[in-house]
Design a protein around this motif. Structure first.
Motif, PDB file in Angstrom:
ATOM      1  N   MET A  41      -5.706   3.720  20.914  1.00 37.04           N
ATOM      2  CA  MET A  41      -4.425   3.066  20.666  1.00 37.04           C
ATOM      3  C   MET A  41      -3.898   3.482  19.302  1.00 37.04           C
ATOM      4  O   MET A  41      -4.665   3.865  18.425  1.00 37.04           O
ATOM      5  CB  MET A  41      -4.606   1.542  20.678  1.00 37.04           C
ATOM      6  N   SER A  42      -2.595   3.364  19.142  1.00 34.33           N
ATOM      7  CA  SER A  42      -2.020   3.562  17.815  1.00 34.33           C
ATOM      8  C   SER A  42      -1.853   2.171  17.200  1.00 34.33           C
ATOM      9  O   SER A  42      -1.111   1.352  17.724  1.00 34.33           O
ATOM     10  CB  SER A  42      -0.680   4.282  17.911  1.00 34.33           C
ATOM     11  N   PHE A  43      -2.576   1.910  16.147  1.00 33.45           N
ATOM     12  CA  PHE A  43      -2.516   0.613  15.498  1.00 33.45           C
ATOM     13  C   PHE A  43      -1.218   0.488  14.716  1.00 33.45           C
ATOM     14  O   PHE A  43      -0.752   1.451  14.111  1.00 33.45           O
ATOM     15  CB  PHE A  43      -3.716   0.426  14.566  1.00 33.45           C
ATOM     16  N   ARG A  44      -0.657  -0.695  14.719  1.00 36.44           N
ATOM     17  CA  ARG A  44       0.653  -0.845  14.076  1.00 36.44           C
ATOM     18  C   ARG A  44       0.555  -0.817  12.560  1.00 36.44           C
ATOM     19  O   ARG A  44       1.563  -0.640  11.896  1.00 36.44           O
ATOM     20  CB  ARG A  44       1.350  -2.103  14.566  1.00 36.44           C
ATOM     21  N   ILE A  45      -0.645  -0.969  11.983  1.00 35.65           N
ATOM     22  CA  ILE A  45      -0.759  -0.893  10.528  1.00 35.65           C
ATOM     23  C   ILE A  45      -1.291   0.468  10.080  1.00 35.65           C
ATOM     24  O   ILE A  45      -1.599   0.661   8.911  1.00 35.65           O
ATOM     25  CB  ILE A  45      -1.641  -2.030   9.965  1.00 35.65           C
ATOM     26  N   ALA A  46      -1.421   1.436  11.019  1.00 32.30           N
ATOM     27  CA  ALA A  46      -1.888   2.773  10.647  1.00 32.30           C
ATOM     28  C   ALA A  46      -0.895   3.397   9.669  1.00 32.30           C
ATOM     29  O   ALA A  46       0.307   3.422   9.910  1.00 32.30           O
ATOM     30  CB  ALA A  46      -2.025   3.637  11.887  1.00 32.30           C
ATOM     31  N   GLY A  47      -1.396   3.866   8.550  1.00 32.60           N
ATOM     32  CA  GLY A  47      -0.554   4.495   7.543  1.00 32.60           C
ATOM     33  C   GLY A  47       0.249   3.524   6.693  1.00 32.60           C
ATOM     34  O   GLY A  47       1.083   3.944   5.898  1.00 32.60           O
ATOM     35  N   ALA A  48       0.001   2.229   6.848  1.00 34.71           N
ATOM     36  CA  ALA A  48       0.758   1.236   6.078  1.00 34.71           C
ATOM     37  C   ALA A  48       0.206   1.129   4.657  1.00 34.71           C
ATOM     38  O   ALA A  48      -0.951   1.449   4.389  1.00 34.71           O
ATOM     39  CB  ALA A  48       0.684  -0.120   6.760  1.00 34.71           C
ATOM     40  N   LYS A  49       1.043   0.659   3.758  1.00 31.97           N
ATOM     41  CA  LYS A  49       0.640   0.454   2.361  1.00 31.97           C
ATOM     42  C   LYS A  49       0.053  -0.943   2.213  1.00 31.97           C
ATOM     43  O   LYS A  49       0.619  -1.915   2.716  1.00 31.97           O
ATOM     44  CB  LYS A  49       1.869   0.611   1.472  1.00 31.97           C
ATOM     45  N   GLU A  50      -1.091  -1.046   1.531  1.00 35.01           N
ATOM     46  CA  GLU A  50      -1.715  -2.350   1.274  1.00 35.01           C
ATOM     47  C   GLU A  50      -1.176  -2.918  -0.025  1.00 35.01           C
ATOM     48  O   GLU A  50      -1.207  -2.253  -1.062  1.00 35.01           O
ATOM     49  CB  GLU A  50      -3.234  -2.204   1.137  1.00 35.01           C
ATOM     50  N   VAL A  51      -0.706  -4.154   0.031  1.00 33.39           N
ATOM     51  CA  VAL A  51      -0.227  -4.840  -1.167  1.00 33.39           C
ATOM     52  C   VAL A  51      -1.027  -6.126  -1.302  1.00 33.39           C
ATOM     53  O   VAL A  51      -1.094  -6.925  -0.370  1.00 33.39           O
ATOM     54  CB  VAL A  51       1.287  -5.171  -1.055  1.00 33.39           C
ATOM     55  N   HIS A  52      -1.662  -6.321  -2.448  1.00 32.78           N
ATOM     56  CA  HIS A  52      -2.488  -7.510  -2.667  1.00 32.78           C
ATOM     57  C   HIS A  52      -1.640  -8.624  -3.273  1.00 32.78           C
ATOM     58  O   HIS A  52      -0.817  -8.386  -4.144  1.00 32.78           O
ATOM     59  CB  HIS A  52      -3.674  -7.178  -3.575  1.00 32.78           C
ATOM     60  N   SER A  53      -1.854  -9.839  -2.778  1.00 29.80           N
ATOM     61  CA  SER A  53      -1.077 -10.983  -3.229  1.00 29.80           C
ATOM     62  C   SER A  53      -1.924 -12.246  -3.130  1.00 29.80           C
ATOM     63  O   SER A  53      -3.104 -12.191  -2.790  1.00 29.80           O
ATOM     64  CB  SER A  53       0.190 -11.112  -2.390  1.00 29.80           C
ATOM     65  N   LEU A  54      -1.286 -13.390  -3.428  1.00 29.59           N
ATOM     66  CA  LEU A  54      -1.948 -14.694  -3.326  1.00 29.59           C
ATOM     67  C   LEU A  54      -1.170 -15.578  -2.367  1.00 29.59           C
ATOM     68  O   LEU A  54       0.047 -15.500  -2.281  1.00 29.59           O
ATOM     69  CB  LEU A  54      -2.010 -15.386  -4.689  1.00 29.59           C
ATOM     70  N   CYS A  55      -1.880 -16.442  -1.679  1.00 26.29           N
ATOM     71  CA  CYS A  55      -1.245 -17.390  -0.772  1.00 26.29           C
ATOM     72  C   CYS A  55      -0.410 -18.380  -1.588  1.00 26.29           C
ATOM     73  O   CYS A  55      -0.878 -18.906  -2.596  1.00 26.29           O
ATOM     74  CB  CYS A  55      -2.316 -18.125   0.034  1.00 26.29           C
ATOM     75  N   PRO A  56       0.829 -18.667  -1.170  1.00 27.28           N
ATOM     76  CA  PRO A  56       1.701 -19.538  -1.954  1.00 27.28           C
ATOM     77  C   PRO A  56       1.554 -21.025  -1.650  1.00 27.28           C
ATOM     78  O   PRO A  56       2.236 -21.840  -2.248  1.00 27.28           O
ATOM     79  CB  PRO A  56       3.090 -19.067  -1.538  1.00 27.28           C
ATOM     80  N   TYR A  57       0.679 -21.410  -0.711  1.00 32.41           N
ATOM     81  CA  TYR A  57       0.708 -22.781  -0.223  1.00 32.41           C
ATOM     82  C   TYR A  57       0.006 -23.802  -1.099  1.00 32.41           C
ATOM     83  O   TYR A  57       0.380 -24.943  -1.126  1.00 32.41           O
ATOM     84  CB  TYR A  57       0.150 -22.845   1.195  1.00 32.41           C
ATOM     85  N   CYS A  58      -1.053 -23.463  -1.767  1.00 31.01           N
ATOM     86  CA  CYS A  58      -1.726 -24.463  -2.613  1.00 31.01           C
ATOM     87  C   CYS A  58      -2.295 -23.781  -3.844  1.00 31.01           C
ATOM     88  O   CYS A  58      -2.165 -22.581  -4.012  1.00 31.01           O
ATOM     89  CB  CYS A  58      -2.803 -25.227  -1.833  1.00 31.01           C
ATOM     90  N   ALA A  59      -2.952 -24.521  -4.683  1.00 28.90           N
ATOM     91  CA  ALA A  59      -3.438 -23.990  -5.950  1.00 28.90           C
ATOM     92  C   ALA A  59      -4.837 -23.400  -5.859  1.00 28.90           C
ATOM     93  O   ALA A  59      -5.421 -23.042  -6.870  1.00 28.90           O
ATOM     94  CB  ALA A  59      -3.407 -25.096  -7.009  1.00 28.90           C
ATOM     95  N   VAL A  60      -5.398 -23.261  -4.661  1.00 27.77           N
ATOM     96  CA  VAL A  60      -6.744 -22.681  -4.528  1.00 27.77           C
ATOM     97  C   VAL A  60      -6.734 -21.214  -4.943  1.00 27.77           C
ATOM     98  O   VAL A  60      -7.637 -20.738  -5.601  1.00 27.77           O
ATOM     99  CB  VAL A  60      -7.271 -22.845  -3.086  1.00 27.77           C
ATOM    100  N   GLY A  61      -5.707 -20.474  -4.566  1.00 22.95           N
ATOM    101  CA  GLY A  61      -5.587 -19.073  -4.972  1.00 22.95           C
ATOM    102  C   GLY A  61      -6.233 -18.100  -4.012  1.00 22.95           C
ATOM    103  O   GLY A  61      -6.816 -17.103  -4.437  1.00 22.95           O
ATOM    104  N   CYS A  62      -6.152 -18.356  -2.706  1.00 24.87           N
ATOM    105  CA  CYS A  62      -6.715 -17.442  -1.715  1.00 24.87           C
ATOM    106  C   CYS A  62      -5.966 -16.103  -1.774  1.00 24.87           C
ATOM    107  O   CYS A  62      -4.748 -16.073  -1.857  1.00 24.87           O
ATOM    108  CB  CYS A  62      -6.614 -18.032  -0.314  1.00 24.87           C
ATOM    109  N   ALA A  63      -6.737 -15.011  -1.729  1.00 22.85           N
ATOM    110  CA  ALA A  63      -6.142 -13.680  -1.824  1.00 22.85           C
ATOM    111  C   ALA A  63      -5.686 -13.203  -0.447  1.00 22.85           C
ATOM    112  O   ALA A  63      -6.345 -13.446   0.562  1.00 22.85           O
ATOM    113  CB  ALA A  63      -7.148 -12.711  -2.413  1.00 22.85           C
ATOM    114  N   LEU A  64      -4.553 -12.519  -0.427  1.00 19.05           N
ATOM    115  CA  LEU A  64      -3.972 -11.974   0.798  1.00 19.05           C
ATOM    116  C   LEU A  64      -3.818 -10.470   0.666  1.00 19.05           C
ATOM    117  O   LEU A  64      -3.679  -9.946  -0.440  1.00 19.05           O
ATOM    118  CB  LEU A  64      -2.586 -12.563   1.052  1.00 19.05           C
ATOM    119  N   ILE A  65      -3.823  -9.792   1.803  1.00 18.58           N
ATOM    120  CA  ILE A  65      -3.431  -8.387   1.860  1.00 18.58           C
ATOM    121  C   ILE A  65      -2.230  -8.310   2.784  1.00 18.58           C
ATOM    122  O   ILE A  65      -2.291  -8.749   3.932  1.00 18.58           O
ATOM    123  CB  ILE A  65      -4.561  -7.489   2.398  1.00 18.58           C
TER     124      ILE A  65
END
Length: 198
Positions: A41-65
């Motif tokens: 299959m061709s994955f929809r994130i193939a060749g995509a750019k990874e951007v690291h961020s934080l979840c905005p919902y609470c103050a725990v600070g879970c990391a997102l990609i």
């Protein structure tokens, strides 16, 4: 048929599982991967750019990609958001709110401009941020003026207003929470709560 004992059931189950597991090995070439190759299959994130961020919902600070790609129209489009497995905070896991973080950007129900419904009106109107902030300040002052109490029933000086309540956001940092609480207490607000506690 005679009753099966527990021991016999376990023996038959183990023998059946073993036979099932060894069946592909009967092929002289081992496992047959032709079907898997056909199903590439061709994955929809193939060749995509990874951007690291934080979840905005609470103050725990879970990391997102966040996975992004340049669209045909030249705009950056968001493809997917998931937890960052390298984060020591959440180790790739997300709570139900964090797992829906992509909807913050892609939901068709997202409100992008301030909406105001006048008293007695049945419809919402788009307004500017200046109008909305002025309206909030006017309503806050009117509520405070109408419900301000300098003394309680026993004559004690209280200088409070019970016509306004404040709920702080769970995404507040400690400093933002401290500043918001000081501001509300300065204005005489006694009903101060925090989203993380409710």
């Amino acid at each position: 048929m005679s009753d099966l004992t527990r021991r016999q059931l376990l023996k038959f189950g183990a023998a059946g599982a073993g036979a099932t597991a060894l069946t592909p090995l009967a092929n002289p070439l081992g496992f047959d991967l032709r079907l898997a190759k056909k199903r590439q299959m061709s994955f929809r994130i193939a060749g995509a750019k990874e951007v690291h961020s934080l979840c905005p919902y609470c103050a725990v600070g879970c990391a997102l990609i966040a996975y992004t790609r340049q669209g045909a129209n030249g705009k950056t489009e968001l493809l997917q958001i998931e937890g960052d497995p390298d984060s020591p905070v959440n180790e790739g896991r997300l709570c139900p709110k964090g797992a829906t973080a992509m909807q913050l950007a892609t939901s068709s129900r997202r409100v992008e401009k301030p909406l105001y419904r006048a008293p007695g009106s049945a419809k919402w109107e788009e307004k500017s941020w200046d109008f909305m902030l002025d309206k909030i300040a006017q309503n806050f002052k009117a509520s405070r003026d109408n419900t301000f109490a300098a003394q309680d029933a026993n004559g004690n000086i209280v200088n409070r207003t019970e016509g306004v309540a404040f709920a702080g956001g769970a995404a507040f940092s400690s400093e933002e929470g401290y500043l918001a609480t000081k501001l509300m207490r300065t204005l005489g607000v006694v009903h101060v709560e925090q989203q993380a506690r409710v």
